[in-house]
Enzyme design. Structure first.
Site, mmCIF file in Angstrom:
data_model
loop_
_atom_site.group_PDB
_atom_site.id
_atom_site.type_symbol
_atom_site.label_atom_id
_atom_site.label_comp_id
_atom_site.label_asym_id
_atom_site.label_seq_id
_atom_site.Cartn_x
_atom_site.Cartn_y
_atom_site.Cartn_z
ATOM 1 N N ILE A 127 68.144 37.076 -57.699
ATOM 2 C CA ILE A 127 66.593 37.539 -57.401
ATOM 3 C C ILE A 127 66.141 37.049 -55.957
ATOM 4 O O ILE A 127 65.697 37.820 -55.357
ATOM 5 C CB ILE A 127 65.755 37.149 -58.524
ATOM 6 N N TYR B 296 65.137 27.210 -72.712
ATOM 7 C CA TYR B 296 64.559 27.801 -71.509
ATOM 8 C C TYR B 296 63.066 28.507 -71.562
ATOM 9 O O TYR B 296 62.299 28.265 -70.672
ATOM 10 C CB TYR B 296 65.318 28.994 -71.116
#
Length: 340
Positions: free
Chosen positions: A12, A177
């Site tokens: 990204i 996460y």
């Protein structure tokens, strides 16, 4: 504006750097080039790269010199379903973010765009025919073994219909996460309240597109399916393939992130970053199979206990406040991904 992009050498990040440069910003990339992400290959970027770790206060403070705003993407990604993963996730993501925020406070940098994630919602909302909108109860392994994949109502235990999740939904991270991404948001909010700074927490949904890593469980289901198809094998779809997601193209994610920086959000704001169109994991597998001319997906009924059944975004806040229009069409994006 001079912008520091942490993690700017990643999937990204590279698209975001390109978008920021297109908008006329001066961009500096700060990236540790983690071996588990870059495999020893130094990426070719369109701007200056500083190799360093966000957990290193001196390196971070040096990178912030003369910077007007920060886009913080640096993180260890993936599910983190093993308890032994916890230390690395917490150290990389939360400790790293804390070091960055402290350095921003020392250097007077007060504009932050934080790459967060849809995983902070857990299962999000579900709709019970009897009790309306509720936060789903955890899925039990015994039910998953029987092929009962829909999360139950926490009150009556009946299966729930999925619903779109807005930014004010209860937050319920369900793996390592996810817990660290929510902690990053809390740390940034604390920093902003203490310093008068601004934070846009961009809760990315399922991001795909050119440059997506291959052969890694951290890259997302699209990369796993595509890698399998390129080996001439059928994609293995977990559960019944009916898991609902919002697959959003990486260029749309980059545009939203850059717009959040340009808009200079007031205070602390969270934004769902999705396409606004709900798809299933099975639909994605079939679309990639068609685009590559590969074999039909196989629905296996297998499961992972930490997986979320449905998570789909209400991205209307992003559209309304940033004026972003329609993004990359799903089928066009799948064809582009298959051709890369």
């Amino acid at each position: 504006m001079r912008v520091l992009v942490t993690g700017g050498a990643g999937f990204i990040g590279r698209h975001l750097v390109r978008e920021l440069l297109t908008r006329g910003h001066e961009v500096l990339v700060f990236d540790s080039l983690r071996p588990d992400v870059h495999h020893g290959v130094r990426p070719q970027l369109e701007t200056r790269l500083l190799v360093g770790d966000v957990r290193d206060p001196a390196a971070v403070e040096g990178a912030l010199a003369g910077v007007d705003g920060v886009c913080h993407l640096a993180a260890k990604v993936g599910l983190g379903v093993d308890v032994q993963d916890l230390p690395d996730y917490a150290d990389s993501n939360d400790h790293g973010t804390a070091v960055l925020l402290a350095a921003m406070a020392r250097t007077g940098v007060s504009r932050l765009v934080l790459a967060s994630s849809m995983v902070v919602y857990g299962e999000g909302f579900g709709r019970c025919l009897t009790h309306g909108l509720v936060s789903p109860a955890p899925r039990l392994e015994a039910a998953l073994e029987r092929g009962q994949f829909e999360p139950p109502c926490p009150i009556c235990g009946r299966p729930l219909a999925p619903a779109l999740v807005a930014e004010d939904a209860p937050l319920d991270p369900r793996n390592a996460y996810a817990a660290t991404k929510l902690a990053q948001e809390h740390l940034a909010s604390s920093w902003a309240r203490s310093t008068g700074a601004t934070v846009a927490a961009m809760r990315y949904h399922n991001v795909y597109g050119p440059g997506m890593p291959r052969d890694t469980p951290y890259a997302g289901v699209a990369a796993i399916f595509l890698s399998t198809l390129r080996r001439g094998e059928a994609p293995q779809v977990y559960e019944d393939g009916g898991q609902r997601r919002d697959f959003v193209h990486v260029r749309d994610v980059a545009a939203a992130t850059a717009q959040a920086l340009d808009a200079e959000v007031t205070g602390v704001r969270a934004f769902n970053v999705g396409s606004g169109v709900v798809r299933t994991v099975g639909e994605m597998a079939r679309a990639l199979a068609v685009s590559t001319g590969g074999p039909e997906p196989i629905v296996t009924g297998a499961y992972r206990l930490g997986d979320v059944r449905h998570i789909t975004a209400d991205s209307s806040r992003l559209r309304a406040e940033f004026g972003l229009g329609a993004g990359v069409d799903f089928n066009d994006g799948m064809r582009e991904l298959a051709q890369q």
